[in-house]
Design an enzyme around this catalytic site. Structure first.
Site, short mmCIF file in Angstrom:
data_model
loop_
_atom_site.label_atom_id
_atom_site.label_comp_id
_atom_site.label_asym_id
_atom_site.label_seq_id
_atom_site.Cartn_x
_atom_site.Cartn_y
_atom_site.Cartn_z
N HIS A 1 -0.85 8.02 -3.42
CA HIS A 1 -0.08 8.31 -2.21
C HIS A 1 1.42 8.31 -2.48
O HIS A 1 2.13 9.27 -2.13
CB HIS A 1 -0.42 7.25 -1.14
N GLU A 2 1.91 7.28 -3.14
CA GLU A 2 3.35 7.16 -3.36
C GLU A 2 3.88 8.24 -4.29
O GLU A 2 5.01 8.71 -4.14
CB GLU A 2 3.71 5.76 -3.87
N GLU B 1 1.33 -8.40 -1.76
CA GLU B 1 -0.04 -8.04 -1.36
C GLU B 1 -1.04 -8.52 -2.40
O GLU B 1 -0.67 -8.83 -3.53
CB GLU B 1 -0.17 -6.51 -1.22
N ASP C 1 8.14 -6.77 3.41
CA ASP C 1 7.90 -7.64 4.56
C ASP C 1 6.93 -8.78 4.26
O ASP C 1 6.35 -9.34 5.18
CB ASP C 1 7.37 -6.80 5.72
N HIS D 1 4.36 12.38 5.12
CA HIS D 1 3.04 11.94 5.55
C HIS D 1 2.24 13.06 6.20
O HIS D 1 2.79 14.02 6.72
CB HIS D 1 3.19 10.76 6.52
N ASP E 1 4.86 -3.58 -2.91
CA ASP E 1 5.16 -4.90 -2.36
C ASP E 1 4.37 -5.95 -3.15
O ASP E 1 3.14 -5.99 -3.09
CB ASP E 1 4.78 -4.94 -0.88
N HIS F 1 4.93 11.18 -2.42
CA HIS F 1 6.32 11.10 -1.91
C HIS F 1 7.32 11.43 -3.01
O HIS F 1 8.29 12.15 -2.78
CB HIS F 1 6.62 9.69 -1.39
N HIS G 1 15.01 -6.13 -2.44
CA HIS G 1 14.99 -5.74 -3.85
C HIS G 1 15.98 -4.62 -4.14
O HIS G 1 15.68 -3.66 -4.83
CB HIS G 1 13.57 -5.39 -4.29
N MET H 1 -2.08 11.53 1.74
CA MET H 1 -0.76 11.29 2.32
C MET H 1 -0.82 10.74 3.75
O MET H 1 0.21 10.60 4.42
CB MET H 1 0.11 12.56 2.27
C1 LIG Z 1 -4.92 -12.59 -0.13
O1 LIG Z 1 -6.06 -13.26 -0.59
C2 LIG Z 1 -6.15 -14.61 -0.14
C3 LIG Z 1 -7.34 -15.26 -0.84
O2 LIG Z 1 -8.48 -14.46 -0.74
C4 LIG Z 1 -6.26 -14.61 1.37
O3 LIG Z 1 -6.32 -15.93 1.84
C5 LIG Z 1 -5.04 -13.91 1.96
O4 LIG Z 1 -5.15 -13.81 3.38
C6 LIG Z 1 -4.89 -12.53 1.39
N1 LIG Z 1 -3.64 -11.94 1.83
C7 LIG Z 1 -3.57 -10.78 2.47
C8 LIG Z 1 -2.21 -10.29 2.84
O5 LIG Z 1 -4.56 -10.11 2.72
#
Ligand SMILES: *[C@@H]1O[C@H](CO)[C@@H](O)[C@H](O)[C@H]1NC(C)=O
Ligand SMILES: *[C@@H]1O[C@H](CO)[C@@H](O)[C@H](O)[C@H]1NC(C)=O
Ligand SMILES: *[C@@H]1O[C@H](CO)[C@@H](O)[C@H](O)[C@H]1NC(C)=O
Ligand SMILES: *[C@@H]1O[C@H](CO)[C@@H](O)[C@H](O)[C@H]1NC(C)=O
Ligand SMILES: *[C@@H]1O[C@H](CO)[C@@H](O)[C@H](O)[C@H]1NC(C)=O
Ligand SMILES: *[C@@H]1O[C@H](CO)[C@@H](O)[C@H](O)[C@H]1NC(C)=O
Length: 296
Positions: free
Chosen positions: A250-251, A229, A206, A260, A226, A254, A199, A268
């Site tokens: 937290h961010e 997530e 990641d 940290h 990110d 920074h 980005h 932190m």
């Molecule tokens: C995000 O939520 C889905 C559905 O609950 C789950 O399958 C997936 O593993 C989760 N992803 C992370 C990175 O936790």
């Protein structure tokens, strides 16, 4: 004999699970169970370069050849592991054990823990738990403006706005900073938003897991989440979700110039346990921001 053996197998299986969640790639599926179990200096293990890359990203592993990490367990890796284990108050062995892998597999902030400060090199500041960035960069003004700008859609600005305002408020309460959202066409000191993978900074995200967000030292002002997530915006964070407000507090630390902290009670602290809500500053955070802005 038998119970001892089965216990051994279970702990190996657990270790493999942890390794797979840490370095999710096609390679990991073909790895044997014994892969990193008891890995130590002198040996070569397929995939070990991922551990080096991880430790490098957070400031523990230094190497001249930054491009091609080998799978050889060298003395640089051993000292990096020792430094990492010392930082997190784990048993300092310089070897890869399950406690170390467990820690590494926990989601965390993308900002490094240790900076290669030419003045104090690889030593840690042991006096306090809070830290600053190299050279202690700070804001010269106290009235900061911010803007929401994402390149990936995760939650609406309407939802994010009160969350980020509360997160800024936590720091405003203990400092002389004020934070205000800038008008759409005006520039702002801080820009907050969601991004996916590459980005346009030097720190691509990641994908799901591991790195959750990062932010830059003063007076840069960029705060990135990110987008891959599972973000949660309410008070009912599920075990596989990440609380936006907790990560924001937290961010913003920074953004204001805090690095940290080794204190697990501090906001932190680099790692975040999914499903938890941790939105309040600890005493260490308050001491840190005051030391940075009122201390001298
Ligand atoms: C995000 O939520 C889905 C559905 O609950 C789950 O399958 C997936 O593993 C989760 N992803 C992370 C990175 O936790
Ligand atoms: C820190 O960086 C300097 C150059 O910027 C380098 O000479 C030194 O070896 C590095 N320290 C460590 C511990 O790698
Ligand atoms: C890294 O490895 C690639 C391919 O294996 C090679 O072409 C390149 O020269 C190496 N770079 C360094 C700095 O060793
Ligand atoms: C912070 O605010 C207090 C009260 O508003 C003021 O007395 C103090 O000088 C300020 N400190 C700095 C460093 O601006
Ligand atoms: C979450 O809890 C906090 C503090 O208990 C409260 O101020 C806030 O309104 C709650 N948010 C939601 C979305 O329920
Ligand atoms: C640092 O954090 C640890 C763990 O919370 C705590 O025991 C210790 O007293 C803290 N040290 C300082 C100087 O605040």
């Amino acid at each position: 004999m038998a119970p001892k053996l089965s216990h051994h197998i279970i702990s190996k299986a657990l270790l493999l699970l942890i390794i797979q969640s840490l370095f999710v790639n096609s390679e990991s599926h073909s790895r044997s169970l014994q892969l990193f179990e008891g890995a130590q200096k002198g040996y070569t293990f397929k995939g070990l370069n991922h551990v080096k890359q991880y430790l490098k990203a957070f400031g523990y592993y230094y190497s001249i050849n930054d491009v091609n990490f080998t799978d050889h367990f060298d003395s640089l890796l051993e000292s990096a592991l020792k430094a990492y284990q010392q930082y997190y108050r784990l048993e300092v062995t310089g070897k890869i054990n399950s406690d170390t892998m467990k820690k590494m597999s926990t989601p965390r902030c993308g900002v490094r823990d240790v900076f290669n400060d030419s003045n104090d090199g690889f030593k840690f500041r042991m006096v306090a738990n809070y830290t600053f960035f190299n050279g202690m960069p700070r804001w010269n003004k106290r009235q900061l403006t911010y803007k929401l700008r994402s390149s990936a859609y995760v939650i609406s600005d309407r939802q994010l706005r009160p969350i980020i305002a509360r997160a800024f408020g936590k720091w405003a309460d203990v400092s002389n900073f004020t934070f205000r959202e800038a008008w759409v066409f005006n520039p702002s000191d801080i820009v907050v938003g969601f991004h996916r993978r590459f980005h346009w900074d030097n720190y691509p995200f990641d994908g799901p897991g591991n790195i959750l967000a990062h932010a830059f030292a003063p007076e840069d002002g960029r705060l990135h989440y990110d987008a891959d997530e599972n973000w949660s915006t309410n008070n009912l964070t599920r075990l596989d979700q990440i609380d936006v407000e907790s990560v924001s507090v937290h961010e913003i630390g920074h953004i204001l110039g805090l690095g940290h902290s080794r204190d697990p009670n501090a906001i932190m602290y680099p790692y975040y346990r999914p499903g938890t809500i941790k939105r309040n500053l600890g005493q260490d955070d308050i001491d840190g921001i005051r030391a940075l802005y009122f201390g001298r």
